[in-house]
Design a protein around this motif. Sequence first.
Motif, PDB file in Angstrom:
ATOM      1  N   ASP A  55      -0.698 -36.530  57.486  1.00  0.00           N
ATOM      2  CA  ASP A  55      -1.270 -35.800  56.352  1.00  0.00           C
ATOM      3  C   ASP A  55      -0.378 -34.640  55.929  1.00  0.00           C
ATOM      4  O   ASP A  55      -0.318 -34.292  54.746  1.00  0.00           O
ATOM      5  N   GLU A  56       0.289 -34.037  56.895  1.00  0.00           N
ATOM      6  CA  GLU A  56       1.141 -32.873  56.601  1.00  0.00           C
ATOM      7  C   GLU A  56       2.608 -33.275  56.677  1.00  0.00           C
ATOM      8  O   GLU A  56       3.427 -32.628  57.337  1.00  0.00           O
ATOM      9  N   ALA A  57       2.943 -34.339  55.988  1.00  0.00           N
ATOM     10  CA  ALA A  57       4.307 -34.868  56.039  1.00  0.00           C
ATOM     11  C   ALA A  57       5.309 -33.891  55.436  1.00  0.00           C
ATOM     12  O   ALA A  57       5.023 -33.199  54.456  1.00  0.00           O
ATOM     13  N   THR A  58       6.497 -33.854  56.024  1.00  0.00           N
ATOM     14  CA  THR A  58       7.596 -33.047  55.515  1.00  0.00           C
ATOM     15  C   THR A  58       8.322 -33.833  54.413  1.00  0.00           C
ATOM     16  O   THR A  58       8.140 -35.053  54.288  1.00  0.00           O
ATOM     17  N   PRO A  59       9.157 -33.155  53.625  1.00  0.00           N
ATOM     18  CA  PRO A  59       9.950 -33.899  52.637  1.00  0.00           C
ATOM     19  C   PRO A  59      10.782 -34.999  53.280  1.00  0.00           C
ATOM     20  O   PRO A  59      10.931 -36.085  52.703  1.00  0.00           O
ATOM     21  N   GLU A  60      11.311 -34.750  54.488  1.00  0.00           N
ATOM     22  CA  GLU A  60      12.102 -35.773  55.170  1.00  0.00           C
ATOM     23  C   GLU A  60      11.247 -37.001  55.489  1.00  0.00           C
ATOM     24  O   GLU A  60      11.680 -38.142  55.302  1.00  0.00           O
ATOM     25  N   THR A 104      -2.324 -27.401  53.149  1.00  0.00           N
ATOM     26  CA  THR A 104      -2.473 -28.103  51.868  1.00  0.00           C
ATOM     27  C   THR A 104      -1.298 -27.815  50.953  1.00  0.00           C
ATOM     28  O   THR A 104      -0.734 -28.719  50.326  1.00  0.00           O
ATOM     29  N   LEU A 105      -0.907 -26.543  50.884  1.00  0.00           N
ATOM     30  CA  LEU A 105       0.220 -26.166  50.027  1.00  0.00           C
ATOM     31  C   LEU A 105       1.529 -26.753  50.539  1.00  0.00           C
ATOM     32  O   LEU A 105       2.392 -27.156  49.743  1.00  0.00           O
ATOM     33  N   GLN A 106       1.687 -26.809  51.854  1.00  0.00           N
ATOM     34  CA  GLN A 106       2.910 -27.391  52.417  1.00  0.00           C
ATOM     35  C   GLN A 106       3.014 -28.867  52.048  1.00  0.00           C
ATOM     36  O   GLN A 106       4.087 -29.363  51.712  1.00  0.00           O
ATOM     37  N   ARG A 107       1.883 -29.579  52.121  1.00  0.00           N
ATOM     38  CA  ARG A 107       1.887 -30.998  51.751  1.00  0.00           C
ATOM     39  C   ARG A 107       2.188 -31.158  50.261  1.00  0.00           C
ATOM     40  O   ARG A 107       2.984 -31.999  49.861  1.00  0.00           O
ATOM     41  N   ALA A 135      -5.271 -21.024  57.018  1.00  0.00           N
ATOM     42  CA  ALA A 135      -4.438 -22.036  57.680  1.00  0.00           C
ATOM     43  C   ALA A 135      -4.573 -23.388  56.976  1.00  0.00           C
ATOM     44  O   ALA A 135      -3.585 -24.100  56.796  1.00  0.00           O
ATOM     45  N   ILE A 136      -5.790 -23.731  56.575  1.00  0.00           N
ATOM     46  CA  ILE A 136      -6.005 -24.987  55.839  1.00  0.00           C
ATOM     47  C   ILE A 136      -5.296 -24.939  54.499  1.00  0.00           C
ATOM     48  O   ILE A 136      -4.660 -25.911  54.070  1.00  0.00           O
ATOM     49  N   LEU A 172       5.372 -33.115  48.666  1.00  0.00           N
ATOM     50  CA  LEU A 172       5.198 -34.188  47.685  1.00  0.00           C
ATOM     51  C   LEU A 172       5.951 -33.889  46.386  1.00  0.00           C
ATOM     52  O   LEU A 172       6.627 -34.761  45.826  1.00  0.00           O
ATOM     53  N   LEU A 173       5.833 -32.668  45.923  1.00  0.00           N
ATOM     54  CA  LEU A 173       6.488 -32.298  44.673  1.00  0.00           C
ATOM     55  C   LEU A 173       8.008 -32.383  44.791  1.00  0.00           C
ATOM     56  O   LEU A 173       8.692 -32.811  43.844  1.00  0.00           O
ATOM     57  N   LYS A 174       8.558 -31.981  45.939  1.00  0.00           N
ATOM     58  CA  LYS A 174      10.008 -32.052  46.127  1.00  0.00           C
ATOM     59  C   LYS A 174      10.496 -33.499  46.080  1.00  0.00           C
ATOM     60  O   LYS A 174      11.527 -33.795  45.480  1.00  0.00           O
ATOM     61  N   VAL A 175       9.740 -34.397  46.705  1.00  0.00           N
ATOM     62  CA  VAL A 175      10.136 -35.802  46.703  1.00  0.00           C
ATOM     63  C   VAL A 175       9.967 -36.403  45.318  1.00  0.00           C
ATOM     64  O   VAL A 175      10.837 -37.121  44.827  1.00  0.00           O
TER      65      VAL A 175
END
Length: 235
Positions: free
Chosen positions: A150-155, A91-94, A86-87, A98-101
């Motif tokens: 910490d787990e911000a979405t691209p939006e 981490t990967l979602q964050r 889950a961690i 970040l990479l998308k932005v």
Amino acid sequence: MDHSIGALARLAGVSVKTVRHYSDLGLLTYARTPAGHRRYDDTAVARLRLIRTLRALDLDLPTIGAVLHDERSLADVVATHADAVAIQIRTLQRQHALLKVLAQHPEDRELMYELTDQSEQRALVADFLRTTLGDTDPGIQQNLTPVLPDEATPEQLNAWVELTALMSDEDFRASVRRIATGYQALAGDDPLRAGPELRTRLIELRRTEGGPRWHRYLELVAVVNGWEAPSRIAG
């Protein structure tokens, strides 16, 4: 029934090399024939299938060995590993967000630092609030404070990028200072007073001093903080 190493490998769907490796590590028990060949019982089939399943879930061999030797329960191991996964997912979602932005702003090296440096984020917000709102009511300041999760979405990250530009713009800062000064002059010590005349004058103040950029700031803060959009709030 006993099984040769080749037969065991076929039953469990692994290679002979894998069976030999697990056996040498003590994860599988076996007996030897007078000719020196390894022989495995039916228990070895079940153990080998369990090892294969746990390895497919990315558990390491020492942990699997602890389960097989009854040093740790399977339930405990699986639960602990689920928490770790889950961690990793968060981490990967964050990282993905970040990479998308960042992919949308490939030339902006400073943006990379801003989005990954939480201390810099907090410093920017604190400086903006201090130099614009001053001693404004803490409740109002809280409603105007963006906190990038910490787990911000691209939006949320895109909203933060736009907010950063606004908070760094001196013209916008000056307009917010005028709004804050006007609030204090109109409302005195009770800026949240709900009198209709005061409310009308405060709305007009926001319109004349803040304009579209002030409303945009409120929208962006709502996005970053995961709040309902200001335009949908009644009153």
